[in-house]
Structures are given as structure tokens and as C-alpha cells.
Design an enzyme around this catalytic site. Sequence first.
Site, PDB file in Angstrom:
ATOM      1  N   CYS A 116       0.850  -1.181   0.000  1.00  0.00           N
ATOM      2  CA  CYS A 116       0.000   0.000   0.000  1.00  0.00           C
ATOM      3  C   CYS A 116       0.886   1.232   0.000  1.00  0.00           C
ATOM      4  O   CYS A 116       2.116   1.119   0.007  1.00  0.00           O
ATOM      5  CB  CYS A 116      -1.000  -0.018   1.155  1.00  0.00           C
ATOM      6  SG  CYS A 116      -0.414   0.628   2.701  1.00  0.00           S
ATOM      7  N   ARG A 121       4.096  -3.923   3.664  1.00  0.00           N
ATOM      8  CA  ARG A 121       3.161  -4.496   4.621  1.00  0.00           C
ATOM      9  C   ARG A 121       2.801  -5.973   4.384  1.00  0.00           C
ATOM     10  O   ARG A 121       1.639  -6.312   4.157  1.00  0.00           O
ATOM     11  CB  ARG A 121       1.890  -3.638   4.693  1.00  0.00           C
ATOM     12  CG  ARG A 121       2.194  -2.194   5.012  1.00  0.00           C
ATOM     13  CD  ARG A 121       0.966  -1.344   5.137  1.00  0.00           C
ATOM     14  NE  ARG A 121       0.228  -1.591   6.359  1.00  0.00           N
ATOM     15  CZ  ARG A 121      -0.915  -0.969   6.673  1.00  0.00           C
ATOM     16  NH1 ARG A 121      -1.425  -0.094   5.845  1.00  0.00           N
ATOM     17  NH2 ARG A 121      -1.522  -1.238   7.800  1.00  0.00           N
ATOM     18  N   PRO A 122       3.787  -6.867   4.450  1.00  0.00           N
ATOM     19  CA  PRO A 122       3.474  -8.289   4.302  1.00  0.00           C
ATOM     20  C   PRO A 122       2.659  -8.828   5.486  1.00  0.00           C
ATOM     21  O   PRO A 122       2.554  -8.152   6.518  1.00  0.00           O
ATOM     22  CB  PRO A 122       4.854  -8.958   4.263  1.00  0.00           C
ATOM     23  CG  PRO A 122       5.764  -8.003   4.946  1.00  0.00           C
ATOM     24  CD  PRO A 122       5.208  -6.627   4.740  1.00  0.00           C
ATOM     25  N   GLN A 125       3.817 -12.862   9.209  1.00  0.00           N
ATOM     26  CA  GLN A 125       3.771 -13.231  10.634  1.00  0.00           C
ATOM     27  C   GLN A 125       2.411 -13.807  11.026  1.00  0.00           C
ATOM     28  O   GLN A 125       2.333 -14.678  11.886  1.00  0.00           O
ATOM     29  CB  GLN A 125       4.090 -12.014  11.522  1.00  0.00           C
ATOM     30  CG  GLN A 125       5.448 -11.398  11.239  1.00  0.00           C
ATOM     31  CD  GLN A 125       6.589 -12.384  11.450  1.00  0.00           C
ATOM     32  OE1 GLN A 125       6.686 -13.030  12.495  1.00  0.00           O
ATOM     33  NE2 GLN A 125       7.445 -12.507  10.454  1.00  0.00           N
TER      34      GLN A 125
HETATM   35  N1  EPU Z   1       4.984  -6.571   9.288  1.00  0.00           N
HETATM   36  C1  EPU Z   1       5.607  -7.599   8.612  1.00  0.00           C
HETATM   37  N2  EPU Z   1       4.986  -8.813   8.571  1.00  0.00           N
HETATM   38  C2  EPU Z   1       3.768  -9.046   9.136  1.00  0.00           C
HETATM   39  C3  EPU Z   1       3.138  -7.991   9.826  1.00  0.00           C
HETATM   40  C4  EPU Z   1       3.770  -6.762   9.888  1.00  0.00           C
HETATM   41  O1  EPU Z   1       6.701  -7.427   8.076  1.00  0.00           O
HETATM   42  O2  EPU Z   1       3.258 -10.168   9.030  1.00  0.00           O
HETATM   43  C5  EPU Z   1       5.643  -5.251   9.385  1.00  0.00           C
HETATM   44  C6  EPU Z   1       4.878  -4.163   8.621  1.00  0.00           C
HETATM   45  O3  EPU Z   1       5.206  -4.148   7.250  1.00  0.00           O
HETATM   46  C7  EPU Z   1       5.304  -2.917   9.367  1.00  0.00           C
HETATM   47  C8  EPU Z   1       5.438  -3.401  10.808  1.00  0.00           C
HETATM   48  O4  EPU Z   1       5.590  -4.818  10.724  1.00  0.00           O
HETATM   49  O5  EPU Z   1       6.539  -2.483   8.893  1.00  0.00           O
HETATM   50  C9  EPU Z   1       4.264  -3.097  11.718  1.00  0.00           C
HETATM   51  O6  EPU Z   1       3.061  -3.387  11.051  1.00  0.00           O
HETATM   52  P1  EPU Z   1       1.732  -3.832  11.801  1.00  0.00           P
HETATM   53  O7  EPU Z   1       1.422  -5.244  11.421  1.00  0.00           O
HETATM   54  O8  EPU Z   1       1.799  -3.514  13.240  1.00  0.00           O
HETATM   55  O9  EPU Z   1       0.645  -2.888  11.105  1.00  0.00           O
HETATM   56  P2  EPU Z   1      -0.839  -3.282  10.795  1.00  0.00           P
HETATM   57  O10 EPU Z   1      -1.333  -4.205  11.832  1.00  0.00           O
HETATM   58  O11 EPU Z   1      -0.974  -3.661   9.363  1.00  0.00           O
HETATM   59  C10 EPU Z   1      -1.979  -1.434  12.242  1.00  0.00           C
HETATM   60  C11 EPU Z   1      -2.917  -0.297  12.006  1.00  0.00           C
HETATM   61  C12 EPU Z   1      -2.202   0.797  11.230  1.00  0.00           C
HETATM   62  C13 EPU Z   1      -1.011   1.267  12.064  1.00  0.00           C
HETATM   63  C14 EPU Z   1      -0.093   0.067  12.371  1.00  0.00           C
HETATM   64  C15 EPU Z   1       1.061   0.417  13.267  1.00  0.00           C
HETATM   65  C16 EPU Z   1      -5.057  -1.415  11.940  1.00  0.00           C
HETATM   66  C17 EPU Z   1      -6.245  -1.847  11.151  1.00  0.00           C
HETATM   67  N3  EPU Z   1      -4.073  -0.787  11.279  1.00  0.00           N
HETATM   68  O12 EPU Z   1      -1.569  -1.882  10.958  1.00  0.00           O
HETATM   69  O13 EPU Z   1      -3.112   1.872  11.094  1.00  0.00           O
HETATM   70  O14 EPU Z   1      -0.280   2.244  11.367  1.00  0.00           O
HETATM   71  O15 EPU Z   1      -0.856  -0.970  13.001  1.00  0.00           O
HETATM   72  O16 EPU Z   1       0.629   0.950  14.463  1.00  0.00           O
HETATM   73  O17 EPU Z   1      -5.007  -1.600  13.135  1.00  0.00           O
HETATM   74  C18 EPU Z   1      -4.012   3.817  10.126  1.00  0.00           C
HETATM   75  O18 EPU Z   1      -4.948   3.736  10.930  1.00  0.00           O
HETATM   76  O19 EPU Z   1      -3.816   4.827   9.399  1.00  0.00           O
HETATM   77  C19 EPU Z   1      -3.086   2.698   9.991  1.00  0.00           C
HETATM   78  C20 EPU Z   1      -2.284   2.532   8.950  1.00  0.00           C
END
Ligand code: EPU
Length: 416
Positions: A116, A121-122, A125
Site C-alpha cells: 500500500c 506491509r506483508p 507473521q
Molecule cells: N509486518 C511484517 N509482517 C507481518 C506484519 C507486519 O513485516 O506479518 C511489518 C509491517 O510491514 C510494518 C510493521 O511490521 O513495517 C508493523 O506493522 P503492523 O502489522 O503492526 O501494522 P498493521 O497491523 O498492518 C496497524 C494499524 C495501522 C497502524 C499500524 C502500526 C489497523 C487496522 N491498522 O496496521 O493503522 O499504522 O498498526 O501501528 O489496526 C491507520 O490507521 O492509518 C493505519 C495505517
Amino acid sequence: MDKLLITGGNRLSGDITISGAKNAALPILCAGLLTADTVQLSNVPHLQDVNTMLKLLRQMGLRVEQDDDRYSLNGAAIDKCEAPYEMVKTMRASILVLGPLLARFGEAKVSLPGGCAIGSRPVDQHIKGLQAMGADITIEAGYIHAKVKKLRGARILTDMITVTGTENLLMAATLAEGETVLENAAREPEVTDLANLLVAMGAKIEGIGTDRLVIQGVAKLHGASHTVIADRIETGTFLCAVAAAGGDVTLKNTRGDILEVALDKLREAGAILTTGSDWIRVQMSARPKAVSFRTTEYPGFPTDMQAQFMALDCIADGISRVTETIFENRFMHVQELNRLGASIDIDGHTAIVQGVDKLIGAPVMATDLRASASLVIAALAAQGQTLVDRIYHLDRGYDRMEVKLSAVGANIERVK
Ligand code: EPU
């Protein structure tokens, strides 16, 4: 396509009621898949992302009734364990159906989200964790196909802290056989809110609010009632708007304890903040002072507030350094802020912001949700008119932002 027309320069004063948190509501709606009983929710925000999630869940057979911010979900007739590409591509949070579907029905077919605007954002995990719980997962033709007879508890240590990853695995673990330990779990208040609902549904979870969640699987979950936590990012966004435009505003139906680090930074910038159990008052009368920060996981400085604070730094007295450590491409707002007269240079993962005396309105383009919010903040403080294009990004995650801002005196209108 809707746009926002903003004429800057008005001080803001009055009250704003904060909505429920988007990033709590989305996983919480998915928790409705975990039981055949009824889950009653209140304080659900009016957002495009919530509508998208409900459309997806209805398509699976979830029955949904709505009365304003209250929803009643019933998962007795779920008959389709699939999240198609058309839905997942519009909202990555659709991945949150994977854990619950697999746990309750033993199968799920979910489109793999693409990259995105803010990063690749893979979801490796999420997949790794479910595999550790015994799921057989293949990726074919852009879809994650997951199958299992019965998930079983496991010790899962994620490579990094992931918010939706923790939520997916937590939901899956509630119905797994035996004990699951999630190490390196995200501690965001939205994860805690989801965990509290799951406990009300009969889940057995210890360590809520810490980075080690221990879940004893149960055979079934039951119905429950839950009020979604206040949106700390919406709260922080309006606080930044007042700090940038000047004024005196009380935010209601929110809490200071879930965004302490942002409150500290606002005080450093010169804002006067007072807080009660369910309100925050912000007063600002001087030019803000530049504040430097580095985004990290909760309880550190939230990446979802980075762009809004950068807008404030644009008009601040001094130079600030803003370092983004969570997403590799979350500086898309920089070029747009510079179009308003800001002076920002990017050096790797750090933006160096030289505060300027004033910004001048111009047409700008929103690129993602929080970037859009930063453009609105900059526009409120700028001289003249700013037209913010592509505000569908804003509508995904802010509940009637222009209505809330005009009620406190901002000159802002939605134009077609
Ligand atoms: N990551 C991986 N592999 C995975 C999961 C995550 O490499 O399997 C990496 C991501 O690419 C990133 C980091 O780990 O670099 C953290 O990502 P995380 O998984 O925590 O993000 P998310 O769960 O996809 C949620 C929020 C986001 C917020 C992030 C960080 C929701 C629906 N979304 O995303 O919210 O920025 O956590 O706090 O809860 C927003 O509201 O504008 C938004 C983007």
C-alpha cells in the site's frame, strides 16, 4: 470525487466529541465471527472502513443490525469463509477475518493483501503464527488458503511487533486446543480493547496490555456487550489541529492515558493541556515550538500521528527531526506540505523540518489516511485557501471530520 475546501486562519474554540477507534472497531467486528451468539457493540465510528468490513462480514453470512453507533452482530448463519480480492484490495484490515474463520470453521480463503502507499506491509507473521498452531496454509492465485481440523495452542514469537498480526493470532487462539503464548505481542490500546471483548465472550486471556499474551483455548465463545474504546489517533489529530491553528477546544468522550507520548510532545510544542477521566482540553495561543520524535510501537510515539505532528512542525519555531521506524514509505505527505510552503527535506527514514513563518494555501492531494489529516491541519494554519483532493482516504478513518472542525469555527467545507 469529494474534496475539502479550507480557508485557514480561524482560531478553533468549543467542544468536539471523539468517536470510537477505527483500529479497535475493525478487529472487534471480526470477533463477531467467533460465536453463534449475538455480540452487541456501541461507540462504533461512522467510517468507510467500518462499512467495508461490514459488507465483507455480511457476505460471509454474519447478520448485522445497526442503530446509529450501536451494532448487533450474529454469527449463527456464517456459510462462506472467504474474503475476495475485491474487498481486501480496498481494505487491508480484511486480513483480520483469517484467524477467526480458521478457529471456528477450520477453513478460510482470504485474498493476500498487496502493498500500500505507506509500505509493502506483508502478512507473513500472521501466516507463520497460524502454521505454528497447526494450520495447513498454501498461497495460490493471490489467495491464502488455510485449513485445519482443530487449531492447537503454540508458543509464537513474531519477528517484529505487529498489531493486526497479534489480533489475528489472539482471536485464533481463543478457540484453539490448549495454551497459546504470544510473545512480542503488540500492546496498542486497540489490542487491549479487543482482548477485553474476547474475555467478555468467555475467552481465557492473561497478560492483557503486556507483550506476552497467554491464552487457554475454550470450546466455544458466547455473546457479549462492548463499548469500543475512544480513537486516540482522531483525538491526537484534533489536538494537533488546535495547536497549529490556535484556540481553546475540549475533546469529549476520550482519554489522555492512551496517548501520553503525544500529549507530552504537544506540551513541548507549547500547548496547555488539561485532562479529566473522559475529556482533554487544549489551549494554544503562541506559535508552536519545533518538536523532534521517532515513531515506535505503543507506548512509544505512534506512526499514525507522525504526519499530523509534522504539519505542526512546518509552522513551528525551530528545526525538528522526524524519524519513521514502522513503515518504509510513510513520508508521502512531505511533498504536499512543501507545496503549501513548508521546508522539509528527507534523509533516509528521517525528515528534517525547518519551521516557516507561514504556509500559503494551494491545491494538494491526499495520499493516505493520516497524510490527508496532516494536509487538513496545515491548511487550517495556512493563509488563504487550500483544496484537498482525494479525501476518500480521510473518510475511511475519520468520522465526519469537516463537520466536527466547522463546529469549532474552522472554515472548511466538502465540495463535489
Ligand atoms: N509486518 C511484517 N509482517 C507481518 C506484519 C507486519 O513485516 O506479518 C511489518 C509491517 O510491514 C510494518 C510493521 O511490521 O513495517 C508493523 O506493522 P503492523 O502489522 O503492526 O501494522 P498493521 O497491523 O498492518 C496497524 C494499524 C495501522 C497502524 C499500524 C502500526 C489497523 C487496522 N491498522 O496496521 O493503522 O499504522 O498498526 O501501528 O489496526 C491507520 O490507521 O492509518 C493505519 C495505517
